[in-house]
Design a protein around this motif. Sequence first.
Motif, short mmCIF file in Angstrom:
data_model
loop_
_atom_site.label_atom_id
_atom_site.label_comp_id
_atom_site.label_asym_id
_atom_site.label_seq_id
_atom_site.Cartn_x
_atom_site.Cartn_y
_atom_site.Cartn_z
N SER A 1 0.72 -1.13 0.51
CA SER A 1 0.05 0.41 0.65
C SER A 1 1.34 0.95 -0.12
CB SER A 1 -0.87 0.02 0.85
OG SER A 1 -0.16 0.08 2.72
N LEU A 2 0.39 1.96 -0.50
CA LEU A 2 1.12 3.91 -0.42
C LEU A 2 0.65 4.34 0.13
CD1 LEU A 2 0.33 4.21 -4.49
CD2 LEU A 2 2.57 2.80 -3.46
N VAL A 3 1.72 5.82 0.87
CA VAL A 3 1.32 6.64 2.05
C VAL A 3 2.29 7.64 1.55
CG1 VAL A 3 2.00 6.02 4.66
CG2 VAL A 3 1.76 4.42 3.19
N TYR B 1 6.76 9.75 1.32
CA TYR B 1 6.46 9.39 0.57
C TYR B 1 6.95 7.17 0.72
CZ TYR B 1 5.04 13.11 -2.19
OH TYR B 1 4.30 14.31 -2.47
N THR C 1 6.06 2.94 0.47
CA THR C 1 5.42 1.65 0.10
C THR C 1 5.28 0.73 2.25
OG1 THR C 1 5.20 1.86 -1.87
CG2 THR C 1 5.17 -0.09 -1.45
N THR D 1 8.20 0.25 5.94
CA THR D 1 7.32 0.85 5.12
C THR D 1 8.66 1.72 4.96
OG1 THR D 1 5.17 0.47 6.11
CG2 THR D 1 5.69 2.80 4.98
N TYR E 1 -8.13 11.07 -1.16
CA TYR E 1 -8.22 8.94 -0.72
C TYR E 1 -7.95 8.91 -2.02
CZ TYR E 1 -10.03 5.15 0.71
OH TYR E 1 -9.64 3.61 1.14
N ARG F 1 -8.30 5.04 -3.83
CA ARG F 1 -8.53 3.60 -3.99
C ARG F 1 -9.08 2.91 -5.25
NH1 ARG F 1 -11.84 -0.39 -3.39
NH2 ARG F 1 -14.18 1.10 -4.40
N SER G 1 -5.43 1.30 -1.77
CA SER G 1 -5.38 2.16 -1.47
C SER G 1 -4.49 3.27 -0.40
CB SER G 1 -6.56 2.41 -0.15
OG SER G 1 -6.27 1.70 0.98
N THR G 2 -4.26 4.27 -1.51
CA THR G 2 -3.63 4.96 -0.07
C THR G 2 -4.26 7.02 0.13
OG1 THR G 2 -1.45 6.44 -0.87
CG2 THR G 2 -3.18 6.50 -3.02
N SER G 3 -3.95 7.61 0.67
CA SER G 3 -4.37 8.04 1.12
C SER G 3 -3.06 9.73 1.97
CB SER G 3 -4.71 7.81 2.90
OG SER G 3 -4.36 8.29 3.66
N SER G 4 -3.32 10.67 1.58
CA SER G 4 -2.09 11.75 1.87
C SER G 4 -2.94 12.31 2.11
CB SER G 4 -2.04 12.30 0.43
OG SER G 4 -0.38 13.23 0.52
#
Length: 824
Positions: free
Chosen positions: A268-270, A277, A279, A298, A806, A808, A818-821
Amino acid sequence: MTRPHPDRVPDGRTRRRRIAMSGTAMVLLCALALSVTRGAAQPSAASITPQTNAAQTTTVAQTGTTASNASAKGGSMAVFGPKVDPNAKMLLESDQVSYDSGTNVVTATGNVQIYYDGNTLTADKVVVDRTKNTVQAVGQVRITDSDGNVVTAESANLTDDFKNGVMETVRAYTGQRTMIAANKATREGGETTVFSRGVYTACESCTDSNKPPIWQIKAKKITHKEDEHMLYYHEAQLDFLGVPIAYMPYMSQPDPTVKRKSGFLMPSLVAGSDIGYGTRIPYFWAPAPNYDLTVAATPLSRQGVLLDATWRQRFVTGQYTIQASGISQADPSAFGNTSANIDQRGFARTTGEFLLNNYWKWGWDLGWTSDPSYLTDYGSVGSGQTELTSTVYLNGVRDRNYFDLRAYAYRVSQVNLLDTSLQAADGFSAPGLDQQSKQPIVHPVWDYDGVWGDPIAGGELSWKSNLTSLTRETTDAYSVTTPEGTIDRFRGIEGTFNRYSLYAQWRRQYVDGLGQIFTPFAYAQGDIFQLDNADPDVTRLTDQSVVVRAMPAVGAEYRYPWLVASTWGSQVFEPIAQIIVRPDEQNIGDLPNEDSQSIIYDETTLFEWDKFSGFDRTEGGTRANVGLQYSLQMPGVGALHATAGQSFQLAGRNSYQVPDILYSTADSGLQTTQSDYVAGAMLTTEQAFKIGSSFRFASNDLSVNSAEIAVSNVFGPLTGQVIYAYLAKQPDLGVDKDREEIHPAASLQLIDQWRTFGAIRYDMIGKDVVGDSLGVAYDDEAFSVSLALSEDRSGSSGQAVSRTAYLRVGLRTLGDISTSSSGF
């Protein structure tokens, strides 16, 4: 000699023939068909299938992962599916059947249908060699198994004692609305099935049109090892909109019989302005069916590597989990002058719950963080936590009794920041500062409630008991300027506070011949308060260490429902009146108020005997509550329910007029002899339209003190909701201006599967946007994607606007990415 059986009827039509025979010859054909349909259930690529948090969830090993620690459903299975019964009888029906007694071969032609042990085979022609134990099906072969899976093929040939078989041009449609197709499916040695040039998709309807599916997995060869419960893909690629986007020379996954399996899970991406940034790369280890471990790393571009782990274990009587995460920050200065500006940060949490018997259970939820904002900064990575409340509890429930004993500790997730919206009280910590030490440690709170099994004086006797014990390090105070001057308010007081309360009530209902309902009742509450090491600067508190308080009450309730029925519907008019007689409340303002700080007076609490929410405050004096309830039922149209009324202080001291240590009852609508009028209604229709409302009007001039209206409806492709809220100024609470907001939200279905959605929260007095969100999404039977942006400006003065993006992406049966920033 061949003996034909055309069996013609006089008009030339062929008579359908049925024969019953041993089902042994059908076993292999059904087994091969089941191998195709079972294999199509979840042939997901390992690199894009996530693990969920459910302990029983199927997990997928990534490319190259050793197939170990597998846990299969129901033990051994015959090529994905349950083995058919070789002793069952087979029923064959066709236009024409011939039997060669010399070769022991049965040939069925023309609309052949074979029914066997819940499975059905149809074809143009079927040849069963009972000597060689082989089956050949040719032309429009279709096999339906007992689970609803369907396989079609041009031909099927099964030989060699049922351990080998071939199906040509295979398509399998599963009960999970998925499809797998292959040029050829071959069974080898009774344990291995090979699909040549296989394609998998979860878009079942796409296979019936010229449009390619949104996504599909292609592989040169897909091999199923039944003894290993594994699927192996050779030269596989993932296509999106017909374009290859990922190529994997080799990958593997457990077959659908496996509940759990060790292996890498979906990354998942972060992203975040303070952390950079990265993963998250998780690995799932399942050494046994009842316990597992997930570890993840991560790498973050700005702060280094965040590590997290989750251990889960189940027992016959319960389960427990242990979570931990931590990081040695490479750039702590990114968090500025806050408590997050430290090198080592971390989080730990454990949860558990175990049954003692059919009625009792105990458990815990304990957590720790290195600093208040750790969960805000890193909680979405791995743990998913943003709040942390620790508790240990013992709970018991029976038919007429409820027991709950628990201890609490709260962990603040906000940084200390001076709250300029509230005035600081002289001599006390300012609002927004020392937030953690202002939180109580509850040790414990105990509730024991029950209903007496036998009638007492013809009525029902019930009771509630509560013990609360808590300690707070720092007094939580603020100051409010009112027309009478500046007054200190106390949400919590330094020291140890103990209280034991026992509440018992009795009531009995009578209904006379006219339908009038009379309910006499009585109740009593006794309390013992004990204060230890209370803050000496809070001069309003009693100087006694132990205080005893009692509140007896008697009362009666009258209801007279009138039913009016007609052809278009029915109405019920029900006047209600209550009177409660009791002495004045004692020690108002002399004692802490921990559990009765929220006073909600509206149509839902109008007929409560005591409108305080907890035990620390108890309503005193003689009070009457009167009102009218109305309901309307219209078949085919909808229903309306409404309540309106008012409360009166008839005698004694009004508990809501005398301020306590927090002034929680100020401007509550009950502080005057005649309370505010309250009214509420809810209209629901069978056409999806709903409207609900709640109002509170001043008793002297009917001006609106509070209002809330919520409306929702569906207009074709548009689904909408609007919430309006108004609250008049409350000078006794330090609020010197009205508050008025509107919150519309909507979702609009666009062309095909596209939709857009959004919401906004608008301050109508300040003419400012408090929060907003906007997004777009696509959803079909196999694929979904959504992108949403949100802003929150509701923080205290000095806090920056909180923005979050966000994204998804979901591939049905494969998983979600999914990823959110935030913080941009």
